[in-house]
Every structure is written in C-alpha cells, then in structure tokens.
Design a protein around this motif. Structure first.
Motif, PDB file in Angstrom:
ATOM      1  N   ILE A   1       0.867  -1.182   0.000  1.00  8.82           N
ATOM      2  CA  ILE A   1       0.000   0.000   0.000  1.00  8.82           C
ATOM      3  C   ILE A   1       0.900   1.228   0.000  1.00  8.82           C
ATOM      4  CG2 ILE A   1      -1.841   1.234   1.202  1.00  8.82           C
ATOM      5  CD1 ILE A   1      -2.633  -1.576   0.247  1.00  8.82           C
ATOM      6  N   SER A   2       0.662   2.154  -0.947  1.00  8.34           N
ATOM      7  CA  SER A   2       1.533   3.323  -1.130  1.00  8.34           C
ATOM      8  C   SER A   2       0.756   4.620  -0.955  1.00  8.34           C
ATOM      9  CB  SER A   2       2.127   3.328  -2.535  1.00  8.34           C
ATOM     10  OG  SER A   2       2.842   2.158  -2.788  1.00  8.34           O
TER      11      SER A   2
ATOM     12  N   LEU B   1      14.845  16.506 -10.212  1.00  7.69           N
ATOM     13  CA  LEU B   1      15.441  15.235 -10.613  1.00  7.69           C
ATOM     14  C   LEU B   1      15.325  15.040 -12.121  1.00  7.69           C
ATOM     15  CD1 LEU B   1      14.295  13.079  -7.581  1.00  7.69           C
ATOM     16  CD2 LEU B   1      16.577  13.943  -8.048  1.00  7.69           C
ATOM     17  N   MET B   2      14.406  14.210 -12.595  1.00  9.63           N
ATOM     18  CA  MET B   2      14.349  13.899 -14.021  1.00  9.63           C
ATOM     19  C   MET B   2      13.284  14.661 -14.799  1.00  9.63           C
ATOM     20  SD  MET B   2      15.056   9.874 -14.406  1.00  9.63           S
ATOM     21  CE  MET B   2      15.905   8.935 -13.185  1.00  9.63           C
ATOM     22  N   GLN B   3      12.201  15.076 -14.154  1.00 10.31           N
ATOM     23  CA  GLN B   3      11.127  15.719 -14.918  1.00 10.31           C
ATOM     24  C   GLN B   3      11.399  17.207 -15.117  1.00 10.31           C
ATOM     25  OE1 GLN B   3       7.840  14.694 -12.438  1.00 10.31           O
ATOM     26  NE2 GLN B   3       7.844  16.602 -11.326  1.00 10.31           N
ATOM     27  N   ARG B   4      10.734  17.801 -16.121  1.00 10.17           N
ATOM     28  CA  ARG B   4      10.975  19.207 -16.474  1.00 10.17           C
ATOM     29  C   ARG B   4      10.158  20.191 -15.654  1.00 10.17           C
ATOM     30  NH1 ARG B   4      10.767  18.653 -23.005  1.00 10.17           N
ATOM     31  NH2 ARG B   4      12.578  17.321 -23.203  1.00 10.17           N
ATOM     32  N   ASP B   5       8.893  19.858 -15.368  1.00 11.25           N
ATOM     33  CA  ASP B   5       8.004  20.773 -14.643  1.00 11.25           C
ATOM     34  C   ASP B   5       7.573  20.147 -13.327  1.00 11.25           C
ATOM     35  OD1 ASP B   5       7.763  22.928 -16.615  1.00 11.25           O
ATOM     36  OD2 ASP B   5       6.773  21.405 -17.855  1.00 11.25           O
ATOM     37  N   SER B   6       7.178  20.988 -12.369  1.00 13.51           N
ATOM     38  CA  SER B   6       6.798  20.514 -11.044  1.00 13.51           C
ATOM     39  C   SER B   6       5.367  19.996 -11.025  1.00 13.51           C
ATOM     40  CB  SER B   6       6.942  21.651 -10.036  1.00 13.51           C
ATOM     41  OG  SER B   6       6.470  21.238  -8.779  1.00 13.51           O
ATOM     42  N   ILE B   7       5.176  18.891 -10.332  1.00 18.15           N
ATOM     43  CA  ILE B   7       3.835  18.427  -9.973  1.00 18.15           C
ATOM     44  C   ILE B   7       3.824  18.130  -8.468  1.00 18.15           C
ATOM     45  CG2 ILE B   7       3.077  17.555 -12.218  1.00 18.15           C
ATOM     46  CD1 ILE B   7       3.951  14.762 -11.279  1.00 18.15           C
ATOM     47  N   SER B   8       4.549  18.969  -7.710  1.00 14.79           N
ATOM     48  CA  SER B   8       4.718  18.740  -6.278  1.00 14.79           C
ATOM     49  C   SER B   8       3.411  18.838  -5.496  1.00 14.79           C
ATOM     50  CB  SER B   8       5.760  19.699  -5.700  1.00 14.79           C
ATOM     51  OG  SER B   8       5.368  21.039  -5.914  1.00 14.79           O
ATOM     52  N   ALA B   9       2.367  19.444  -6.075  1.00 10.97           N
ATOM     53  CA  ALA B   9       1.074  19.513  -5.389  1.00 10.97           C
ATOM     54  C   ALA B   9       0.239  18.255  -5.588  1.00 10.97           C
ATOM     55  CB  ALA B   9       0.297  20.731  -5.880  1.00 10.97           C
ATOM     56  N   ALA B  10       0.680  17.328  -6.436  1.00 17.24           N
ATOM     57  CA  ALA B  10      -0.077  16.105  -6.718  1.00 17.24           C
ATOM     58  C   ALA B  10       0.020  15.134  -5.539  1.00 17.24           C
ATOM     59  CB  ALA B  10       0.446  15.438  -7.979  1.00 17.24           C
ATOM     60  N   LYS B  11      -1.071  14.426  -5.298  1.00  9.59           N
ATOM     61  CA  LYS B  11      -1.115  13.392  -4.267  1.00  9.59           C
ATOM     62  C   LYS B  11      -1.307  12.042  -4.958  1.00  9.59           C
ATOM     63  CE  LYS B  11      -2.423  16.398  -0.582  1.00  9.59           C
ATOM     64  NZ  LYS B  11      -1.706  17.466  -1.171  1.00  9.59           N
ATOM     65  N   VAL B  12      -0.622  11.012  -4.443  1.00 10.02           N
ATOM     66  CA  VAL B  12      -0.673   9.692  -5.071  1.00 10.02           C
ATOM     67  C   VAL B  12      -0.980   8.621  -4.032  1.00 10.02           C
ATOM     68  CG1 VAL B  12       1.829   9.366  -4.875  1.00 10.02           C
ATOM     69  CG2 VAL B  12       0.575   8.060  -6.557  1.00 10.02           C
ATOM     70  N   GLY B  13      -1.793   7.664  -4.429  1.00 10.87           N
ATOM     71  CA  GLY B  13      -2.074   6.476  -3.625  1.00 10.87           C
ATOM     72  C   GLY B  13      -2.029   5.279  -4.545  1.00 10.87           C
ATOM     73  N   GLY B  14      -1.615   4.143  -4.024  1.00 11.23           N
ATOM     74  CA  GLY B  14      -1.519   2.987  -4.904  1.00 11.23           C
ATOM     75  C   GLY B  14      -1.534   1.671  -4.166  1.00 11.23           C
ATOM     76  N   ILE B  15      -1.696   0.611  -4.944  1.00 13.37           N
ATOM     77  CA  ILE B  15      -1.627  -0.745  -4.431  1.00 13.37           C
ATOM     78  C   ILE B  15      -0.788  -1.569  -5.405  1.00 13.37           C
ATOM     79  CG2 ILE B  15      -3.808  -1.431  -5.503  1.00 13.37           C
ATOM     80  CD1 ILE B  15      -4.211  -3.196  -2.909  1.00 13.37           C
ATOM     81  N   ASN B  16       0.092  -2.385  -4.857  1.00 15.72           N
ATOM     82  CA  ASN B  16       0.999  -3.215  -5.643  1.00 15.72           C
ATOM     83  C   ASN B  16       0.869  -4.663  -5.192  1.00 15.72           C
ATOM     84  OD1 ASN B  16       3.151  -0.947  -6.659  1.00 15.72           O
ATOM     85  ND2 ASN B  16       2.455  -0.539  -4.603  1.00 15.72           N
TER      86      ASN B  16
ATOM     87  N   SER C   1       1.312  -3.044 -10.451  1.00 17.32           N
ATOM     88  CA  SER C   1       0.892  -1.915  -9.618  1.00 17.32           C
ATOM     89  C   SER C   1      -0.229  -1.118 -10.262  1.00 17.32           C
ATOM     90  CB  SER C   1       2.063  -0.949  -9.395  1.00 17.32           C
ATOM     91  OG  SER C   1       3.181  -1.608  -8.894  1.00 17.32           O
ATOM     92  N   TYR C   2      -1.032  -0.513  -9.395  1.00 11.99           N
ATOM     93  CA  TYR C   2      -2.015   0.487  -9.816  1.00 11.99           C
ATOM     94  C   TYR C   2      -1.820   1.702  -8.927  1.00 11.99           C
ATOM     95  CZ  TYR C   2      -6.227   3.243  -9.959  1.00 11.99           C
ATOM     96  OH  TYR C   2      -7.094   4.309 -10.044  1.00 11.99           O
TER      97      TYR C   2
END
Length: 194
Positions: free
Chosen positions: A39-40, A49-64, A86-87
């Motif tokens: 559970i993530s 790091l590797m991406q060009r633009d920020s998505i620091s306001a994004a929230k993520v949840g997942g299950i693997n 994973s999803y």
C-alpha cells in the motif's frame, strides 16, 4: 467378468490411484513463494530530478502486488527477484481544475540485503512498462501513454516479513519519442507479506 480399459488398467485401479495421490500430495512438502501486497501513499515531486516541470502539489495512492520469483546469496549478501504489478491513482488541482491520472505498471524488481538473510535494511530497483490514462497532467504533457516505469527504494524488513520502504518512481518514454518530460513521485510504502 471384470472390464478393462484400453491400457489394461481397470476403472477401479485408476480411481484407487487417484484417491491415493489425493491423500499423499497434501502431506508432501510444498514450496510456496512469498507474496506481498504493498500500500503506497505519496506526492509528486518538483523538477529537481528527471522531470521538467513541477507536480509537487499532486497526491498519489496505490496498491501493488509482488511475487517472489527467486532468491540467492552471494558473498554474505541476500538478493531477491520479485515480479510486481501496480495500480496508482494521482490527483492534482491545476488551474482551478481537478486532474486525475491512473497508472498501471508491471516490472521485475531486484532487492538487495547487505547480509546473508533477507532481513533488516535493503535497497531496491525496478524497471518495467507502464500505461498512463492521461498524457497531460499539470504543466506536463507526455508524448505517449505507454511509458517506462523506473523506481529506486530503501526499506527495512522486520522478522515478521512485513516491510516499510521509501520509494522514488519515474515514468517517461526514455526518449523513444520527443518530448520526454516524465513524471516523478515519492511514496511511503507498507508491504504486507503472505
């Protein structure tokens, strides 16, 4: 008069052999591979790091779901290969609009323990394939929905088999198409072993 089948074994003998195997096999030692449900929860990262633009306001949840494929020892180090599916669900408020992203991924994962048994601290890396439901997310526009999935993690496995880890994940097309801005995420993960 007794009836025989074409191969010379009576129906009663075949039934008896089947019942004998059904009685013996459950008592035989079986090797069952370890499995994990992971559970993530986490957030998007900025462009450091590797991406060009920020998505620091994004929230993520997942299950693997992870399945132990093989494990081996080498020079007082324990190594494990896992297969992982994973999803992840990602949400972002951008320009007064709620954006959503669904990510499916499948990849082999190599886990390394700096000791002879798979306990305590470990490092992990995985590379595979992913499918993203949206090509646009925040200020980032991907050129493809099918992308590579890459992650690095540090974690700790307890004697119960349960594990905690901190993971960095990256999704991009690895310059198989232009542009290649990518998505970066950090997540905290609970691994439940069974």
């Amino acid at each position: 008069m007794r009836k025989y089948s074409k191969n010379g074994v009576s129906g009663n003998t075949a039934l008896g052999c089947t019942l004998l195997l059904a009685w013996i096999l459950p008592g035989a030692p079986a090797t069952i591979a370890e499995q994990e449900i992971i559970i993530s929860a986490g957030k998007g990262l900025g462009n450091v790091l590797m991406q060009r633009d920020s998505i620091s306001a994004a929230k993520v949840g997942g299950i693997n779901y992870s399945y132990l494929l093989t494990s081996f020892n080498n020079a007082n180090n324990a190594w494990q290969w896992w297969g992982q599916g994973s999803y992840s669900y990602i949400r972002l408020e951008h320009l007064n609009e709620t954006q959503q992203q669904n990510i499916l991924e499948i990849k082999p994962v190599l886990r390394w323990y700096p000791r002879s048994e798979p306990l305590g601290s470990f490092g992990e890396a995985g590379v595979g394939a992913s499918y993203l439901s949206q090509q646009e997310f925040g200020d980032i526009r991907l050129s493809t929905k099918v992308n590579f999935a890459l992650h690095f993690a540090l974690g700790y496995r307890f004697s119960s088999g349960h594990t905690l880890s901190l993971r960095y994940s990256h999704f991009s097309n690895a310059y198989t198409n232009i542009p290649n801005p990518g998505f970066d995420f950090a997540s905290f993960n609970g691994h439940f072993n069974f």
